[in-house]
Write an enzyme that holds these catalytic residues in place. Structure first.
Site, mmCIF file in Angstrom:
data_model
loop_
_atom_site.group_PDB
_atom_site.id
_atom_site.type_symbol
_atom_site.label_atom_id
_atom_site.label_comp_id
_atom_site.label_asym_id
_atom_site.label_seq_id
_atom_site.Cartn_x
_atom_site.Cartn_y
_atom_site.Cartn_z
ATOM 1 N N LYS A 139 64.367 -7.420 11.505
ATOM 2 C CA LYS A 139 63.077 -6.951 10.389
ATOM 3 C C LYS A 139 63.734 -7.046 8.954
ATOM 4 O O LYS A 139 63.039 -7.101 8.355
ATOM 5 C CB LYS A 139 62.702 -5.567 10.711
ATOM 6 C CG LYS A 139 61.946 -5.557 12.265
ATOM 7 C CD LYS A 139 60.662 -6.281 12.156
ATOM 8 C CE LYS A 139 59.906 -6.545 13.582
ATOM 9 N NZ LYS A 139 60.713 -7.797 13.868
ATOM 10 N N GLY A 189 55.984 -1.791 17.563
ATOM 11 C CA GLY A 189 55.579 -0.094 17.412
ATOM 12 C C GLY A 189 56.720 0.711 18.167
ATOM 13 O O GLY A 189 56.784 1.871 18.135
ATOM 14 N N LYS A 202 48.579 -0.550 18.824
ATOM 15 C CA LYS A 202 47.129 -0.845 18.665
ATOM 16 C C LYS A 202 46.336 -0.647 19.776
ATOM 17 O O LYS A 202 46.648 -0.963 21.039
ATOM 18 C CB LYS A 202 47.084 -2.292 18.073
ATOM 19 C CG LYS A 202 47.921 -2.849 16.869
ATOM 20 C CD LYS A 202 48.019 -4.409 16.608
ATOM 21 C CE LYS A 202 49.163 -4.388 15.505
ATOM 22 N NZ LYS A 202 49.491 -5.907 15.648
ATOM 23 N N GLU A 261 52.273 -8.997 9.157
ATOM 24 C CA GLU A 261 51.566 -7.716 9.252
ATOM 25 C C GLU A 261 51.992 -7.173 7.726
ATOM 26 O O GLU A 261 52.899 -7.083 7.156
ATOM 27 C CB GLU A 261 52.239 -6.752 10.338
ATOM 28 C CG GLU A 261 51.896 -7.342 11.626
ATOM 29 C CD GLU A 261 52.138 -6.448 12.599
ATOM 30 O OE1 GLU A 261 51.476 -6.370 13.830
ATOM 31 O OE2 GLU A 261 53.403 -5.681 12.531
ATOM 32 N N ARG A 300 54.783 -14.977 17.531
ATOM 33 C CA ARG A 300 54.281 -15.301 18.682
ATOM 34 C C ARG A 300 52.675 -15.154 18.468
ATOM 35 O O ARG A 300 52.065 -14.832 17.660
ATOM 36 C CB ARG A 300 54.583 -14.190 19.683
ATOM 37 C CG ARG A 300 54.354 -12.846 19.254
ATOM 38 C CD ARG A 300 54.549 -11.578 20.154
ATOM 39 N NE ARG A 300 54.628 -10.361 19.498
ATOM 40 C CZ ARG A 300 53.789 -9.499 19.177
ATOM 41 N NH1 ARG A 300 52.628 -9.850 19.507
ATOM 42 N NH2 ARG A 300 54.205 -8.308 18.628
#
Lengths: 487, 173, 487, 173
Positions: free
Chosen positions: C110, C159, C231, C269, C286
Site C-alpha cells: 500500500k 479492510g 462492504k 478506491e 483483481r
C-alpha cells in the site's frame, strides 16, 4: 390477481415493487401454490376445473369486491381475453388491467379482427371474413382459396384447436377435432379458414396504448419455434427482420390498435414470408407469455406500464423515446415430454434447481415440492436471457438451460438445449416448420462415455444407499455418503 | 431391488444401459467399481440426498441427478439409465430390449379417451393413430411406434383414464 | 479456477458460455461444494485450512500443469493479489488472468501504491509513504498528522486488519490487533498510517487495461455501506457522484493504472469528502466482488474481457465506446448475524429459496444442503438488481431480498431489508458511518400482529406434526398437512 | 416436546413470544386455534415439509419459514419465535424473559479464544469488551450487553472453542 402460476407471481412482483397490496384467487388444488404464498390476500374460488375457478367470472368479481380491489389483472389465458369478464370487472367499479370489453370483442373474434385489419389497410391472408357455418362451407371455401388451408377457432388464440388441412381428404377429421377443441378451450365451436402462408416466420409486435389515444410499438418477437401451433422459444430482435421490415410491422400493428380503439398492452401477430411480405394474423388483447424479452431489450416494466395505463395515466414516452439494446431470448420450460411428442405431463415436482448469473432472468412458478395439475397450462417457468448481441444471449440461455434441474415431471429442457446448439437455429435461419423438420428426438443424447459411467455408478450407489436407513440430518452428509461407498 | 437386497455384501454385478451405451459394472464388497472389468477410481458424494451426486473420476468432474423413473441428468444432458443385474439381462428384461416385440400404449397423463381408431386384430403401421386422448384442453393422438397387430384394446371410448393406464397392446409381426 | 464459492461459479459460467473447458481445485471440506459439481475437472489440493489448499501456490500450479490449463483465474481473495502466485503461474507457461507480478507488487504494497499515485499527481491522504517500523514510530507519526488516524496493513486490502485510532490511548491496542490480523490475513505484519478522512464516501472506479497500453474506466461504485471496513452494499451510479466528479475520478484511476503499467481488470478506491474532494486509497489488482453492478449498467461481461485481455487481445472498445444505462445495486448475502455485530457464522445450509424475476441477477454459491465452513469468507451469494433509475433498482432489490429464504445459518438479509427501506439510504445521503449510525438492530422487526400470529400457529403446527410419522412422498402433502390440522 | 407428546389429544395451551408480542394460544383436540381466547379461523398448509408453511387467516395470506433454532421468517421479515407451555412460562423459562438477570456470553462460532479482558468478580459496564475471539481470519471482540458482575470465566485464554461454547457469565447488579 385473477390467475395462477408464474404470471401471477410476475405481476405481484411488480406490485410489491410499486408498493401495491396484492390479493389473489386460487382453486382448491392450488391452496399451497407459490402464487398463494406470495400474495398479501388469497381467496378460494372453487374446484380445480377451470370452469369452477379461474374461468368463473362471478366468483372472481365477488372476491375482487370483497377484497376491495382497485384493479384486476387477468394475466394471460383463462379470462384474460374474455370481454364479458372485462365488462363485469368494470361494472363492479374496478379497473380492468387490459383493453375494455368493446376492444376485446372487436379483436377477440378472429374474423372481425381480420375485417378490421383489412379495412385499416393491413394485409391479411386470403380466407373467410365471417365464421364458417358448417363443414360444407368449409369445403367450398377450401376449394376456392386452394389447399393447404388453416382451420382456426374464431373464438380465441394461443394456437389451440388450429389445424392445417393439406387436402380435401383431411378436412372432415380436422373439422371435427378443431370444433371440439374450440368448444373445450373457448366455449365456442366457431371456426374460420385461411390460406396457409408457408413457409413463414411467426413474428409479433408489442404495442402499448393509453386511454388518451396514444399508441406506440416497442419491438418485435420471432415466435416461430412452435409445437402444436404453440410457442416454445421467442426472441428479439427477429433474426429475419430487417430494420425496414421492423418499421413496417410496427406501423401495421399501430394501425390495427388504433382502428380498434385499443387500450393497454397488446400484441399484433403476423406471418412473414421469406420475401419479407407479411399478413396480419390476430391481435392478442393481453400481456403475452413472452413479454419479458421485450422488457430486457427496452429496459421497461410492461406490467408497471399496464397498471399506469389502467389508472388513466398517459404513456410516459412517445415512439421516439423507445430504445432497444442487445438481444433477448425466452425458453418456455413446460411440463411436457419432448421425447413423446411434447405430451403434457401432470405430476409432482420433487426437486428444482434454477439457473441464474450474468444475463439470466427466471420468471418461474416452480417450487419443490409442488403439484403440477393436469387441469392447467403446462408452462412451469420461463428462462430469459439477455446479451449485447444474439450470440451472447443464446450462449447464456444454453448455459443456463443446462444448469437447470427439474425432477418429478418431464420438461421441455432437453429440447431447449438441443435447439440452442443446433446449427440452423444458431444461424437464425428457421421458420414455423422448425420443430417438425429439426426435432427428431434421438431419445438418447450423445454424452461422454465418462459421463455415462458416472451416471451408472451414481445410480448403483443410490440403489445401495436405498438399503440403508436414511442419514440423520445431524451427520455430515458428504461423510456419510463416502462411508456408504466404502461399505 | 429384492435381488440386490438378498445379495447382501457379496460382489454385485450390474448391466447398465446408459443412453445408448451398455456397461457391465461390478461393485466389490469394499465398494470399488469395475467397469467392463477395468477398475475405475470413482469418488462419489451424495450432494442432495437421493437426488444429486457428485462423481469425480480421475479429475473429471460430473454432476448426476435422478429426475424420475429411469431418467437421469448428467452435466446438463438427460439420458435414460437402466440398471439390471446379470440374470435380468440374460432373461432379456433389460429395459428397452423388448420394446420391438410388444408395444404397450399407455396414457401419458390423466384424461378422457375420446376415440379409439383401431379394432383388436387390426394390423397397424408405424405412425398410425391408435387413440385420441383429451387432456390439458388438447386432443392428443397416440400413434404406433412400430408396425404390428392390435393384440388388445384395454379401455373403451369415453372412459376417463389415469396417467399410465394401459390403453392398447400391439404385437409385432 | 483457483478459487471457490460464488466467484468460481461466476467465472466458470462465462467460460461455458465461451466454450472454454473448466478445471477447479478444492479443499477436502469442499469436495461436494457447488463449484466442484459445476466444473469440468476438479482436483483436491489439501485440508480445509486456506494455507493447506486455496493459498497453496505450489499445489495449485501443479494442478494447473497436470490439467493442461491455458489460463488460471484467481477470483478474489486467497491468491488473487499475490504477486508470487502470478509469477509462478506465468513461469509455468500459463496465462494468469490478472495483472503481472510486477504491477501487483507496485500496487499491492500500500505505501508503494501511495507513492506511485502521488507521483502521478493523484491526491492521497496525509500519512506514511513507507511501512511503519514499530509502535513508537506509529505514535510519533500519529502525533505529527494528528488524531484520528487509520492503521492499515501495508500488505493487503479488503479492510482486514484496519483500525481507526481516535486518541493516543487507543494506539497500543489497535497496533497489537492490526499487526496480528495483518499477519493472519496477509502473512505480513507491516502497517501504514493515514489521516482519517471523515466523514467520507467510499467510491471506487473500475478500470480495464490490455497488454498494449490501452486503459479505460467503466464507471464508479459507491461502497460506503460497510461493517468492519468491509462492504455490504454497493451501487452505481454513486448517489453523491456528479458527472464532473465521475470524470475526475475516472481520469485519476486511469493515471494510477497507467503509472503502474497495469494490465487486466482493476479497481481504484477513493474516499470522497462531502465537498467533492477525494483521495486515492489503494488499487485492487483483481476482479471485485461487486463487479456485477458495473456489468449491469454497461452490458459488458468483465470476466469475458479479462480472459480476452489475458489472451493478449486488444480492448474491443475505447473510452468513448462505453455506455452506462440505468442504476444497479448489489447486496452481499453473508453468513453473518446482523443482530450480533455481524459475527460470521459457520454451519449447514438446510434450505434455500433464491429470488429472481424482473431486474434481478443472483450470483450465488448457495445450495441445500451445504456446509458453510468457518475457514473461508462468509460471503454466500450476491443479489444484484438493475433498474432504469435508482428508485426502481432499489425497489427491485428490496422486493427480491424479502423473497429470499436461507435456513440453517443467520444471514445479512434482515440488514438488507432494513437498509432498502431506510429513509437516508433511499434518499442517497449516506457515508461510511452508515452502519454505525443507522443499524441499531431492534432484534425484533415490527411486523403485523396477524403475521406474528400466523408464525405462532405454524410453529405449533410444526411441533404437532413432529409427533407424526413423516408423510410418505406418495401422499399428497397438502392433504396430509390439512388432515393434521384437523386432528 | 416430551410434555407435548404426553399431552396426547387433550387441548394444548402455549405461550408464544413472537418478536415483541406475547400470545396465549390454545389448540383444541379438533385442531381449532384460540388466540388470547379468540377463535382464529386459520388455514395452515405445510408447503415444504418441516420448513415452510402457508397460513391463511380470513383471506390474509402469510408465508412462514423456520430458519434455525427459534428464528422464523414471515413474509420477508425475520423474528424470533419462542414457544413454551403454560408451566414453562410460569417458571419464567419463556425465552428472553430472564436475559437481563443473567447473561451468558457464548462463542457465536468455532474459533480461538485469543484474550480474556476481565477477571471473575470484576464489574463490567454495558459495551465493555469481555473476550477476543479469533475466527474467520478476524478478531472479534465480544462485549457485555448489560452492566453486571463477572460471575464465571468458563474458558481460559488460548483455548480453541466450539460454536455455542459458554465463555463468560455476567450477573446483573
Amino acid at each position: 390477481m385473477a390467475n395462477r402460476g408464474e404470471i401471477a407471481l410476475r405481476v405481484m412482483r411488480t406490485c410489491r415493487e410499486l408498493g401495491i397490496a396484492t390479493a389473489t384467487v386460487y382453486s382448491d388444488i392450488d391452496r399451497a401454490a407459490p402464487h398463494v404464498r406470495a400474495a398479501g390476500e388469497a381467496y378460494p374460488i372453487g374446484a380445480a376445473s377451470p370452469r369452477e375457478s379461474y374461468l368463473n367470472i362471478e366468483r372472481i368479481v365477488a372476491v375482487a369486491k370483497r377484497a376491495g380491489c382497485d384493479a384486476v389483472h387477468p394475466g394471460y389465458g383463462f379470462l384474460s381475453e374474455n370481454a364479458d369478464f372485462a365488462d363485469a370487472v368494470a361494472a363492479a367499479g374496478i379497473a380492468f388491467v387490459g383493453p375494455p370489453g368493446a376492444a376485446q370483442r372487436a379483436l377477440g373474434e378472429k374474423t372481425s379482427a381480420r375485417r378490421l385489419a383489412a379495412l385499416s389497410g393491413v394485409p391479411v391472408a386470403e380466407g373467410t371474413m365471417q365464421p364458417l357455418t358448417d363443414e360444407a362451407e368449409a369445403r367450398t371455401t377450401a376449394e376456392r382459396i386452394g389447399y393447404p388451408v388453416l382451420l382456426k377457432p374464431a373464438g380465441g388464440g394461443g394456437g389451440k384447436g388450429m389445424r392445417v388441412v393439406r387436402a380435401a381428404g383431411e378436412l372432415a377429421a380436422a373439422w371435427r377435432a378443431s370444433t371440439g377443441e374450440a368448444t373445450t378451450a373457448f366455449g365456442a365451436p366457431a371456426l374460420l379458414m385461411e390460406r396457409l402462408v408457408h413457409p413463414a416466420r411467426h413474428v409479433e409486435v408489442q404495442v402499448l396504448a393509453d386511454q388518451h389515444g396514444n399508441v406506440v410499438w416497442l419491438g418485435e418477437r420471432d415466435c416461430s419455434i412452435q409445437r402444436r401451433h404453440q410457442k416454445l422459444i421467442e426472441e428479439t430482435p427477429g433474426p429475419g427482420v430487417s430494420d425496414a421490415l421492423r418499421e413496417r410491422l410496427g406501423a401495421a400493428a399501430v394501425k390495427v390498435a388504433t382502428a380498434a380503439a385499443y387500450v393497454n398492452a397488446g400484441t399484433a401477430e403476423f406471418l412473414v414470408a421469406p420475401d419479407g411480405t407479411f399478413v396480419f394474423l390476430e391481435m392478442n388483447t393481453r400481456l403475452q407469455v413472452e413479454h419479458p424479452v421485450t422488457e430486457l431489450v427496452t429496459g421497461l416494466d410492461l406490467v408497471a406500464l399496464q397498471l399506469r395505463i389502467a389508472a388513466g395515466e398517459r404513456l410516459p414516452f412517445g415512439q421516439d423515446g423507445i430504445r432497444r439494446t442487445g438481444a433477448a431470448i425466452e425458453l418456455r420450460i413446460t411440463a411436457e415430454d419432448p421425447f413423446a411428442g411434447f405430451l403434457p405431463q401432470g405430476g409432482r415436482i420433487e426437486f428444482v434447481r434454477e439457473p441464474s448469473g450474468p444475463g439470466i432472468r427466471m420468471d418461474s412458478g416452480l417450487a419443490a415440492p409442488m403439484a403440477v395439475p393436469t387441469e392447467y397450462d403446462p408452462l412451469l417457468a420461463k428462462l430469459i436471457a439477455w446479451g449485447p448481441d444474439r450470440a451472447t444471449a443464446l450462449a447464456r440461455a444454453r448455459r443456463a438451460a443446462r444448469e437447470m434441474i427439474v425432477a418429478g415431471v418431464p420438461t421441455s429442457l432437453p429440447f431447449h438445449s438441443f435447439v440452442l446448439g443446433e446449427r440452423d437455429f444458431v444461424a437464425g435461419g428457421y421458420d414455423t416448420d422448425y420443430v417438425a423438420t429439426h426435432w427428431d428426438p434421438p431419445g438418447v443424447p450423445l454424452i461422454a462415455e465418462s459421463a455415462a459411467i458416472a451416471a451408472a455408478l451414481a445410480g448403483i450407489a443410490r440403489l445401495r444407499s436405498a438399503r440403508r436407513p436414511v442419514t440423520s440430518p445431524a451427520t455430515p452428509w458428504t461423510a456419510s455418503a463416502r462411508l456408504d461407498m466404502r461399505r | 431391488m429384492d435381488r440386490l437386497g438378498a445379495a447382501g455384501h457379496a460382489a454385485l454385478r450390474y448391466a447398465i444401459r446408459a443412453g445408448d451405451r451398455d456397461l457391465a459394472i461390478e461393485v466389490t464388497p469394499e465398494g470399488r467399481f469395475l467397469v467392463d472389468d477395468r477398475v475405475v477410481a470413482a469418488d462419489l458424494v451424495e450432494a442432495v440426498p437421493g437426488r444429486v451426486w457428485s462423481v469425480v473420476i480421475d479429475g473429471e468432474a460430473h454432476e448426476v441427478a435422478f429426475l424420475a423413473g429411469d431418467r437421469a441428468w448428467v452435466d446438463g444432458d438427460e439420458l435414460r439409465l437402466e440398471i439390471a443385474d446379470e440374470r435380468a439381462v440374460a432373461a432379456g428384461r433389460a429395459g428397452g430390449r423388448t420394446a420391438s416385440a410388444r408395444q404397450e400404449i399407455r396414457a401419458p397423463m390423466p384424461g378422457l379417451l375420446k376415440r379409439v381408431h383401431v379394432t383388436e386384430g387390426a394390423s397397424v403401421n408405424e405412425g398410425d393413430a391408435l387413440v385420441t386422448l383429451e387432456a390439458m384442453k388438447m386432443e392428443n393422438e397416440l400413434r404406433a411406434a412400430h408396425a404390428g397387430t392390435v393384440a388388445q384394446i384395454a379401455v373403451a371410448e369415453g372412459t376417463k383414464v389415469d396417467g399410465g393406464a394401459l390403453l392398447i397392446v400391439i404385437r409385432s409381426r
